[in-house]
Design a protein around this motif. Structure first.
Motif, PDB file in Angstrom:
ATOM      1  N   GLU A  47       0.899  -1.262  -0.084  1.00 26.64           N
ATOM      2  CA  GLU A  47       0.074  -0.045   0.001  1.00 26.64           C
ATOM      3  C   GLU A  47       0.910   1.305  -0.010  1.00 26.64           C
ATOM      4  OE1 GLU A  47      -3.210   0.997  -0.401  1.00 26.64           O
ATOM      5  OE2 GLU A  47      -3.355  -0.879  -1.185  1.00 26.64           O
ATOM      6  N   ALA A  48       1.902   1.220   0.818  1.00 27.17           N
ATOM      7  CA  ALA A  48       2.749   2.426   0.807  1.00 27.17           C
ATOM      8  C   ALA A  48       3.400   2.449  -0.627  1.00 27.17           C
ATOM      9  CB  ALA A  48       3.890   2.274   2.072  1.00 27.17           C
ATOM     10  N   TYR A  49       3.911   1.529  -1.288  1.00 23.78           N
ATOM     11  CA  TYR A  49       4.484   1.629  -2.661  1.00 23.78           C
ATOM     12  C   TYR A  49       3.422   2.164  -3.524  1.00 23.78           C
ATOM     13  CZ  TYR A  49       7.318  -0.029  -6.451  1.00 23.78           C
ATOM     14  OH  TYR A  49       8.180  -0.059  -7.787  1.00 23.78           O
ATOM     15  N   LEU A  50       2.275   1.602  -3.478  1.00 27.85           N
ATOM     16  CA  LEU A  50       1.357   2.267  -4.438  1.00 27.85           C
ATOM     17  C   LEU A  50       0.904   3.659  -4.127  1.00 27.85           C
ATOM     18  CD1 LEU A  50      -1.359  -0.725  -4.414  1.00 27.85           C
ATOM     19  CD2 LEU A  50      -0.035  -0.126  -6.472  1.00 27.85           C
ATOM     20  N   THR A  51       0.722   3.988  -2.988  1.00 25.27           N
ATOM     21  CA  THR A  51       0.726   5.348  -2.582  1.00 25.27           C
ATOM     22  C   THR A  51       1.850   6.322  -3.196  1.00 25.27           C
ATOM     23  OG1 THR A  51      -0.681   4.623  -0.603  1.00 25.27           O
ATOM     24  CG2 THR A  51       0.285   6.815  -0.696  1.00 25.27           C
ATOM     25  N   LEU A  52       3.004   5.687  -3.114  1.00 28.36           N
ATOM     26  CA  LEU A  52       4.161   6.697  -3.369  1.00 28.36           C
ATOM     27  C   LEU A  52       4.086   6.744  -4.908  1.00 28.36           C
ATOM     28  CD1 LEU A  52       6.911   5.359  -1.015  1.00 28.36           C
ATOM     29  CD2 LEU A  52       5.766   7.433  -1.001  1.00 28.36           C
ATOM     30  N   LEU A  53       3.679   5.624  -5.755  1.00 30.02           N
ATOM     31  CA  LEU A  53       3.704   5.604  -7.233  1.00 30.02           C
ATOM     32  C   LEU A  53       2.407   6.634  -7.536  1.00 30.02           C
ATOM     33  CD1 LEU A  53       3.904   2.157  -8.128  1.00 30.02           C
ATOM     34  CD2 LEU A  53       5.247   3.856  -9.126  1.00 30.02           C
ATOM     35  N   ASP A  54       1.175   6.667  -6.898  1.00 36.50           N
ATOM     36  CA  ASP A  54      -0.026   7.626  -6.956  1.00 36.50           C
ATOM     37  C   ASP A  54       0.539   8.840  -6.713  1.00 36.50           C
ATOM     38  OD1 ASP A  54      -1.597   5.507  -7.887  1.00 36.50           O
ATOM     39  OD2 ASP A  54      -2.594   5.318  -5.822  1.00 36.50           O
ATOM     40  N   LEU A  55       1.359   9.290  -5.834  1.00 37.71           N
ATOM     41  CA  LEU A  55       1.646  10.823  -5.425  1.00 37.71           C
ATOM     42  C   LEU A  55       2.528  11.148  -6.596  1.00 37.71           C
ATOM     43  CD1 LEU A  55       2.188  10.414  -1.825  1.00 37.71           C
ATOM     44  CD2 LEU A  55       0.260  11.654  -2.838  1.00 37.71           C
ATOM     45  N   ASP A  56       3.530  10.201  -6.897  1.00 39.61           N
ATOM     46  CA  ASP A  56       4.365  10.922  -8.145  1.00 39.61           C
ATOM     47  C   ASP A  56       3.592  11.113  -9.440  1.00 39.61           C
ATOM     48  OD1 ASP A  56       6.551  11.393  -6.621  1.00 39.61           O
ATOM     49  OD2 ASP A  56       7.688   9.509  -7.159  1.00 39.61           O
ATOM     50  N   LEU A  57       2.706  10.228  -9.528  1.00 44.80           N
ATOM     51  CA  LEU A  57       1.790  10.231 -10.799  1.00 44.80           C
ATOM     52  C   LEU A  57       0.960  11.536 -10.934  1.00 44.80           C
ATOM     53  CD1 LEU A  57       0.794   6.427 -11.554  1.00 44.80           C
ATOM     54  CD2 LEU A  57       2.192   7.969 -13.217  1.00 44.80           C
ATOM     55  N   LEU A  58       0.502  12.056  -9.548  1.00 48.93           N
ATOM     56  CA  LEU A  58      -0.218  13.101  -9.596  1.00 48.93           C
ATOM     57  C   LEU A  58       0.669  14.548  -9.689  1.00 48.93           C
ATOM     58  CD1 LEU A  58      -2.705  12.177  -6.691  1.00 48.93           C
ATOM     59  CD2 LEU A  58      -3.190  12.370  -9.322  1.00 48.93           C
ATOM     60  N   ARG A  69       3.677   2.569 -15.965  1.00 50.41           N
ATOM     61  CA  ARG A  69       3.905   1.127 -16.268  1.00 50.41           C
ATOM     62  C   ARG A  69       4.228   0.262 -15.068  1.00 50.41           C
ATOM     63  NH1 ARG A  69       6.503   3.051 -20.905  1.00 50.41           N
ATOM     64  NH2 ARG A  69       8.727   2.991 -19.921  1.00 50.41           N
ATOM     65  N   GLU A  70       4.851   0.799 -14.241  1.00 49.40           N
ATOM     66  CA  GLU A  70       4.940   0.141 -12.825  1.00 49.40           C
ATOM     67  C   GLU A  70       3.662   0.097 -12.037  1.00 49.40           C
ATOM     68  OE1 GLU A  70       8.258  -1.094 -10.123  1.00 49.40           O
ATOM     69  OE2 GLU A  70       8.103  -0.873 -12.202  1.00 49.40           O
ATOM     70  N   ARG A  71       2.875   0.982 -12.107  1.00 52.75           N
ATOM     71  CA  ARG A  71       1.490   0.844 -11.525  1.00 52.75           C
ATOM     72  C   ARG A  71       0.836  -0.206 -12.021  1.00 52.75           C
ATOM     73  NH1 ARG A  71      -2.071   1.148  -8.532  1.00 52.75           N
ATOM     74  NH2 ARG A  71      -3.118   2.651  -7.629  1.00 52.75           N
ATOM     75  N   GLU A  72       0.707  -0.317 -13.177  1.00 56.23           N
ATOM     76  CA  GLU A  72      -0.119  -1.329 -14.215  1.00 56.23           C
ATOM     77  C   GLU A  72       0.634  -2.902 -13.895  1.00 56.23           C
ATOM     78  OE1 GLU A  72       0.020   0.133 -18.042  1.00 56.23           O
ATOM     79  OE2 GLU A  72      -1.481   1.619 -17.949  1.00 56.23           O
TER      80      GLU A  72
END
Length: 191
Positions: A47-58, A69-72
């Motif tokens: 969840e922390a990893y996904l949150t960090l990806l999401d924050l950077d994507l935003l 691609r990493e998120r997918e």
């Protein structure tokens, strides 16, 4: 109110549904090593990893295509590993016993991506796919489905948000459709 974590799915699946740390640990060798290193402080917390990806994507950070691609990869892995066919236990006495304990008005907050709980609640007549978390059920229209007597809230999202489900020409849920509709509550971040 009941709060259920990955241990619940792990138990009712007979160990087929991995715990969160196992899920992330098994996924790491499939991820981009540079991005994994960048977010190393997430530890084994998916969840922390996904949150960090999401924050950077935003944000306006560079390399969004790599992050997407990493998120997918993470999303597709979760969907594959937690599909109902892979995690459903043929000895379902534990899951059915839990479902039978629940009464009208009970609320379950589930931190699980899979919809194993909802599957057993549906079998026991306590849950409705109208609430948005379900496996694909064919030849049923929403108007013909009973209401849930137990509510399920999934703040981390559910794998079926990505799959989308159409029931007999009646839209049950797709993440893209949810973006278009007013008043659709995803119950948390889509995975």
């Amino acid at each position: 109110m009941f709060l259920l974590g990955a241990g619940f799915s792990n138990i009712i699946s007979g160990g087929r549904a991995p715990l969160g740390s196992q899920l992330f640990d098994n996924l790491k060798d499939k991820l981009n090593p540079d991005i994994l290193k960048r977010y190393s402080y997430a530890g084994d917390d998916i969840e922390a990893y996904l949150t960090l990806l999401d924050l950077d994507l935003l944000s306006d950070s560079s390399g969004k295509e790599n992050l997407l691609r990493e998120r997918e990869k993470v999303r597709d892995y979760i969907i594959d590993v937690l599909s109902i066919g892979k995690v459903k236990n043929h000895d379902d006495a534990c899951a059915r016993s839990f479902a039978n304990l629940l009464k009208r008005g009970d609320v379950i907050v589930s931190l699980n991506y899979d919809y194993l709980l909802e599957h057993y609640l549906w079998l026991e007549g306590k849950f409705s796919p109208k609430d948005g978390y379900t496996e694909n059920i064919s030849n049923i229209c929403l108007e013909d489905i009973r209401d849930s007597i137990v509510k399920v809230i999934k703040p981390h999202g559910s794998i079926n948000f990505h799959e989308g489900t159409v029931i007999n020409s009646c839209l049950l849920y797709t993440s893209d459709a949810a973006d278009e509709l007013d008043g659709v509550d995803l119950g948390g971040r889509r995975i």
